[in-house]
Write an enzyme that holds these catalytic residues in place. Structure first.
Site, mmCIF file in Angstrom:
data_model
loop_
_atom_site.group_PDB
_atom_site.id
_atom_site.type_symbol
_atom_site.label_atom_id
_atom_site.label_comp_id
_atom_site.label_asym_id
_atom_site.label_seq_id
_atom_site.Cartn_x
_atom_site.Cartn_y
_atom_site.Cartn_z
ATOM 1 N N HIS A 11 41.135 6.173 2.931
ATOM 2 C CA HIS A 11 40.049 7.148 2.967
ATOM 3 C C HIS A 11 40.223 8.131 1.805
ATOM 4 C CE1 HIS A 11 38.499 6.279 7.072
ATOM 5 N NE2 HIS A 11 39.743 5.871 7.289
ATOM 6 N N ARG A 27 28.161 9.244 5.563
ATOM 7 C CA ARG A 27 29.503 8.896 6.047
ATOM 8 C C ARG A 27 29.496 7.719 7.032
ATOM 9 N NH1 ARG A 27 34.530 11.822 8.052
ATOM 10 N NH2 ARG A 27 34.831 11.282 10.236
ATOM 11 N N GLU A 44 33.186 7.663 0.618
ATOM 12 C CA GLU A 44 34.525 7.736 0.037
ATOM 13 C C GLU A 44 34.718 6.628 -0.998
ATOM 14 O OE1 GLU A 44 36.941 7.828 3.574
ATOM 15 O OE2 GLU A 44 35.972 9.671 4.274
ATOM 16 N N HIS A 62 34.378 4.845 5.732
ATOM 17 C CA HIS A 62 33.449 5.971 5.591
ATOM 18 C C HIS A 62 32.716 5.816 4.258
ATOM 19 C CE1 HIS A 62 35.944 8.556 8.578
ATOM 20 N NE2 HIS A 62 34.936 7.950 9.193
ATOM 21 N N GLU A 86 44.801 9.093 3.159
ATOM 22 C CA GLU A 86 43.779 9.892 2.470
ATOM 23 C C GLU A 86 44.165 9.995 0.999
ATOM 24 O OE1 GLU A 86 41.045 11.164 3.739
ATOM 25 O OE2 GLU A 86 41.347 11.141 5.918
#
Length: 427
Positions: free
Chosen positions: A311, A241, A184, A181, A388
């Site tokens: 991410h 994104r 990020e 993405h 994440e």
């Protein structure tokens, strides 16, 4: 000729683009207190006519939902929140000020050799990221090498750093990637930190030495290079994104490359609307970037023992499945959770940051066509994860540069714990 055509098309697309400013945008953090409030936020995310950018999706009761309404729809969004008694606080008052501050910290090129520390004081565009990896391979030729395993839609290289003490021997490997993405940035910089810590630490740091004695390490720092470069471009969009490929019969560009993998594609947690940030694509693996990485992973599945797609944000360590809330069969599920528990404990021991863990679908939300589901479901890589990174909502995607090094230190500890667990439980 085809490559030249792609580059010309990319240049034309860039020339026609307008710089996206976020001076009038703010990010709100909204807290659903019950299922009804969660459903309101989720429905706004998937069905609303309002233009809303969900930085952190509607996941579960008691977990904040971070939303950047576009200015024309801010009043309407607030009215819906008030009507449903959903409390929202301002997380970022002016997004553009935060973006400008972030880019001011961009470091000067040419500071890499001899000491990597200055590099980690700032974020970097793809040219600098790739140069950093190349420099690392040049400085440590007996350990590291770079290669290109594919080209993006706009013709940019997809770089891979291979770290090995015994190249070509079929040694078991771990794969880590970032930048799927585009916005990020911390995921990309964390990949370069991890590469540097492993290569530079071999022979002097016990953990780095253990990892490279036991595994080959493959690191792809930026999978969605077109999208990532678009977040850096003067005529681009810091909050972009998706990929940058056009969509037929739509003015909206790009596909969510983490909804496009060829395993349970087009099911829960995706959108069929090209303008959505979660657009699944016209068909499974429609994106050339996804095709290249799928092919590489599948071709090397017999040596790959572990996979992580990094991410940001929300501090979560997640395993399959994403497409369903059913869990994998034993013993795989127990092994996957074993790594998650060990890795999150190791992360917390560094800077006391809490990462929650569990299957993707139940930890955050259903997400079909994802990388971790593909690597486990198709390639048979039991230890497959989506992680994440920082933070949990204070800065969101615009994480200050001073957090790059502590974030890298945490993830180094986490992947070392992962490697040790896998080595001790290998079948």
């Amino acid at each position: 000729m085809f490559q030249a055509f792609l580059l010309a098309a990319a240049a034309l697309s860039s020339a026609l683009a307008e710089n996206v400013s976020y001076h009038e945008h703010s990010v709100l953090s909204c807290m659903p207190q019950d299922r009804a409030q969660l459903d309101v936020l989720h429905n706004l995310e998937v069905k609303s006519d309002l233009k809303l950018d969900f930085w952190k999706e509607a996941r579960r009761v008691g977990s904040s939902v971070d939303v950047m309404p576009f200015p024309k729809d801010l009043a309407a969004f607030r009215a819906i929140m008030d009507e449903n008694k959903i409390k929202c606080e301002t997380m970022i008052e002016n997004v553009q000020i935060a973006v400008d501050s972030e880019k001011k910290h961009k470091s000067t090129k040419g500071t890499l050799r001899g000491s990597a520390t200055p590099y980690f004081e700032a974020y970097h565009d793809s040219t600098e990221v790739h140069a950093f990896m190349d420099d690392l391979a040049t400085e440590f030729p007996s350990l590291a090498s770079t290669s290109v395993f594919g080209s993006t839609y706009e013709g940019r290289p997809m770089q891979l750093l291979t770290i090995s003490t015994a190249p070509g021997t079929g040694k078991k490997a771990l794969w880590f990637d970032g930048g799927l993405h585009a916005r990020e940035w911390i995921a990309v910089t964390t990949m370069t930190y991890l590469a540097d810590a492993l290569v530079r630490g071999y022979g002097s740091n016990d953990d780095a030495t253990y990892m490279l004695d036991n595994f080959d390490i493959l690191i792809a720092p930026i999978l969605n290079v077109d999208g990532y470069d678009y977040t850096w471009a003067e005529d681009g969009d810091r909050m972009w994104r998706k990929t940058r490929s056009p969509n037929s019969n739509s003015r909206c560009v790009g596909t969510d490359p983490n909804r496009n993998w060829e395993f349970h594609w087009g099911e829960a947690g995706t959108s069929t609307q090209p303008c959505s940030d979660s657009y699944e694509g016209a068909f499974a693996a429609s994106e050339v970037e996804v095709q290249h990485v799928q092919n590489y992973l599948y071709d090397n599945k017999d040596t790959l023992e572990g996979y992580i797609n990094f991410h940001s944000y929300s501090q979560e360590w997640m395993s399959p499945w994403g497409y369903t809330d059913e869990v994998p069969a034993q013993p795989d599920y127990g092994l996957q959770n074993g790594v998650s528990e060990a890795a999150t404990a190791a992360i917390k021991a560094v800077h006391n940051k809490e990462y929650i863990y569990g299957p993707i679908a139940t930890t955050i939300y259903p997400a079909s066509g994802s990388s971790a589901d593909y690597t486990y479901g198709v390639c048979g890589i039991v230890y497959s994860y989506g992680v994440e990174l920082r933070d949990t909502g204070k800065n969101g995607f615009i994480l200050p540069a001073e957090e790059i090094i502590p974030q890298g230190e945490e993830i180094f500890a986490g992947v070392v714990a992962m490697g040790k667990y896998i080595a001790e439980h290998s079948r």
